[in-house]
Design an enzyme around this catalytic site. Sequence first.
Site, PDB file in Angstrom:
ATOM      1  N   PHE A  27      33.192  19.293  30.878  1.00  0.00           N
ATOM      2  CA  PHE A  27      32.051  20.024  31.437  1.00  0.00           C
ATOM      3  C   PHE A  27      31.241  20.488  30.211  1.00  0.00           C
ATOM      4  CE2 PHE A  27      33.092  20.960  36.007  1.00  0.00           C
ATOM      5  CZ  PHE A  27      34.291  20.250  36.070  1.00  0.00           C
ATOM      6  N   ASP A  28      30.303  19.655  29.801  1.00  0.00           N
ATOM      7  CA  ASP A  28      29.681  19.901  28.502  1.00  0.00           C
ATOM      8  C   ASP A  28      28.824  21.166  28.477  1.00  0.00           C
ATOM      9  OD1 ASP A  28      30.804  17.782  27.079  1.00  0.00           O
ATOM     10  OD2 ASP A  28      29.374  16.370  27.919  1.00  0.00           O
TER      11      ASP A  28
ATOM     12  N   ASN B 295      32.188  13.733  19.882  1.00  0.00           N
ATOM     13  CA  ASN B 295      31.807  12.369  19.538  1.00  0.00           C
ATOM     14  C   ASN B 295      30.432  11.968  20.063  1.00  0.00           C
ATOM     15  OD1 ASN B 295      33.461  12.700  22.014  1.00  0.00           O
ATOM     16  ND2 ASN B 295      32.855  10.579  22.360  1.00  0.00           N
ATOM     17  N   TYR B 296      29.912  12.702  21.066  1.00  0.00           N
ATOM     18  CA  TYR B 296      28.706  12.274  21.752  1.00  0.00           C
ATOM     19  C   TYR B 296      27.493  13.112  21.377  1.00  0.00           C
ATOM     20  CZ  TYR B 296      29.075   8.647  25.336  1.00  0.00           C
ATOM     21  OH  TYR B 296      29.135   7.450  26.001  1.00  0.00           O
TER      22      TYR B 296
ATOM     23  N   MET C 121      26.031  23.780  21.110  1.00  0.00           N
ATOM     24  CA  MET C 121      26.193  22.444  20.530  1.00  0.00           C
ATOM     25  C   MET C 121      24.889  21.908  19.925  1.00  0.00           C
ATOM     26  SD  MET C 121      29.353  21.769  21.086  1.00  0.00           S
ATOM     27  CE  MET C 121      30.003  23.423  21.284  1.00  0.00           C
TER      28      MET C 121
ATOM     29  N   HIS D 138      28.494  10.179  33.176  1.00  0.00           N
ATOM     30  CA  HIS D 138      27.873  11.419  32.682  1.00  0.00           C
ATOM     31  C   HIS D 138      27.004  11.940  33.826  1.00  0.00           C
ATOM     32  CE1 HIS D 138      28.507  10.233  28.330  1.00  0.00           C
ATOM     33  NE2 HIS D 138      28.505   9.050  28.892  1.00  0.00           N
TER      34      HIS D 138
ATOM     35  N   ASP E 273      13.873  25.625  39.444  1.00  0.00           N
ATOM     36  CA  ASP E 273      13.330  26.737  40.221  1.00  0.00           C
ATOM     37  C   ASP E 273      11.818  26.537  40.258  1.00  0.00           C
ATOM     38  OD1 ASP E 273      12.460  29.044  41.364  1.00  0.00           O
ATOM     39  OD2 ASP E 273      13.434  30.404  39.945  1.00  0.00           O
TER      40      ASP E 273
HETATM   41 CU   LIG Z   1      29.024   7.376  27.983  1.00  0.00          CU
END
Ligand SMILES: [Cu+2]
Length: 633
Positions: free
Chosen positions: A295-296, A378-379, A305, A431, A438
């Site tokens: 859950f990024d 990694n992403y 991040m 993903h 809103d």
């Molecule tokens: Cu991917």
Amino acid sequence: MAHHPLDPLTADEIRQAVSVLRRDRDVTERWRIASIELREPSKAAVRDHEPGAPLEREARVVCWNRDDGRTHKALVSLTGDRVTEWRHEPDGQPNLTLDEVHECDVAMRREPRVIEALARRGITDMDRVLVEAWAYGAHLVPEQYSSRRLGWADVWYRKQPGANPYANHVTGLHFVIDLNRMELLEVQDDGGDEEPETMGEYIPRLVPSQRLRDDVKPLEIVQGDGASFTLEGNLLRWQKWSLRIGFNHREGLVLHTVGYEDEGRTRAVAHRLSFAEMVVPYRDPTPDHYRRTAFDIGEWGLGFMTTSLELGCDCLGEIAYLDAVLHDSTGEPYTIRNAICIHEEDDGVLWKHVDDESGAETRRMRRLVVSFHVTVGNYEYLIYWRLYQDGNIQVEVRATGIMVTTHFRQGRQPPYGTLVDERTYAPFHQHFLVVRLDLDIDGERNTVYATESAALPVGPDNPDGMALVQRSTPLRTEHEGKQDYDWSTQRGWKVVNDRVRNRLGTPVGYKLVPGDCIPAMLDPDSPVLRRAQVLGHTLWVTPFDEDERWPCGEFVVQSRDDRGLPVWTAQDRSIEDTDVVLWYVFGIHHITRPEEWPVMSVDTVSFWLKPVGFFDRNPALDVPPAPHHHPSA
Ligand SMILES: [Cu+2]
């Protein structure tokens, strides 16, 4: 110093919030601060704010005591220098903090059982090892650990200093760690196998026998008279658009009070736009992957991040950057330099017609891009909000970075991924991105309509079968607001203000034009779907509530059930002619490819918000022709 009620917290405000908690609630150094953010003022307070008027500032804080594991939520009045709410959250594991993930790596690399397990695999240089913890779901937590804060770690190995750790997974070795004590609880070790000969490097000096292509000539963006936007503090104005830029630890970039100037007055389009959750289930049940349900946003936080942007690489042209101020787990503020990029882009032709008599009339399209980039392990996710001169808004996400890969024994390739290197495969995964919209179309009271096309049957009025009609169905309740994409009817969703009419007499609206919707493809009983029920529909609509911000619940680390959208919408409240919030789910169904290894070129997904009867005619009719720059022959 903050100047507007929506300005993000300053470093001084963050320090003050923490010192009030230390003073009045005995938040000692044994606590970690998970998050500190502005408690945003009400819509009315934002609307009524007079420039220069004194600001009421409040901070929301989530913190926990590492000794007893108890999580608390606080509301701190910065203006009043006191705690106004202090609540124990019995079931809440706050977001992971960068400090924990880093401390866990350091602690595990010193841990004798880790050193021993790696030595058996021939790895002895612990400086080249990366132990990276992921959070995971409660259903995988055994009873004896249920009160603990846990990480499940992979081990990665750099072939040489500075090389890519994600090039070499130490397959078959995982650790379960108590993150509050930094204590190794379990070692999962299949003993390992001979490492395959792979090439997972992307930095030119590390890629063997590679010559960079030498036929790429410079492409310069020149804006001799500067950019066409202005930025005063966090207020951004460009081509009739105006909006405020916000930022917090969890959503990262937030767009506030988005409006478009029409005949001298600013018309509201949106009150607040942001990414509210991102869920990345790996669809691989093997021992190396079955816990991967990132859950990024809820576990990691797009703000935390966010990485600094570089001119010339990340954005070209006349750039304005905004810094972001966040904090570490002791509550100490720090600045992410150049966190948000604002710039204009040429985007080809906006409109054109060639007439026999008057010749060609062509306009170039400009768009204003507000963007930020995040790196989650990694992403990378690159997030772009784009405003266009004709009232369109496009939301684009590009995924790039390094895919998770693992090795397999000769002849034993699992069917849940794609072969990308010698005895190395990249698992399939999805993903899912959940954006919170809103929208306030010419005011707060709006209704969402599902719009669909229908081909009428052949009959007396339709002898050739050509008839097509468009049907709009109002969504009146939260139950009706749960919508799925339907390609066969080209379903979309129009947010309409039935109280405001355009010159043509039809109500004004903006349409959510879906793009890159993906089905969940998850069994109704699957634990990840229980934790993220939002994935089960393309669109959810709720009436606005300040406290309803996180579609999978506020605390998703080690969650068992979704405490967000399914709980709120169970009330089945009215969503008709009221202040509505749309939750739109789109994403990448990532069937991995060899071409995405060792580094993945961007995979791009997007959707649009387009005015539908919001304007009386094309609002970009007044865009002037571009000056001609053709060199004379
Ligand atoms: Cu991917």
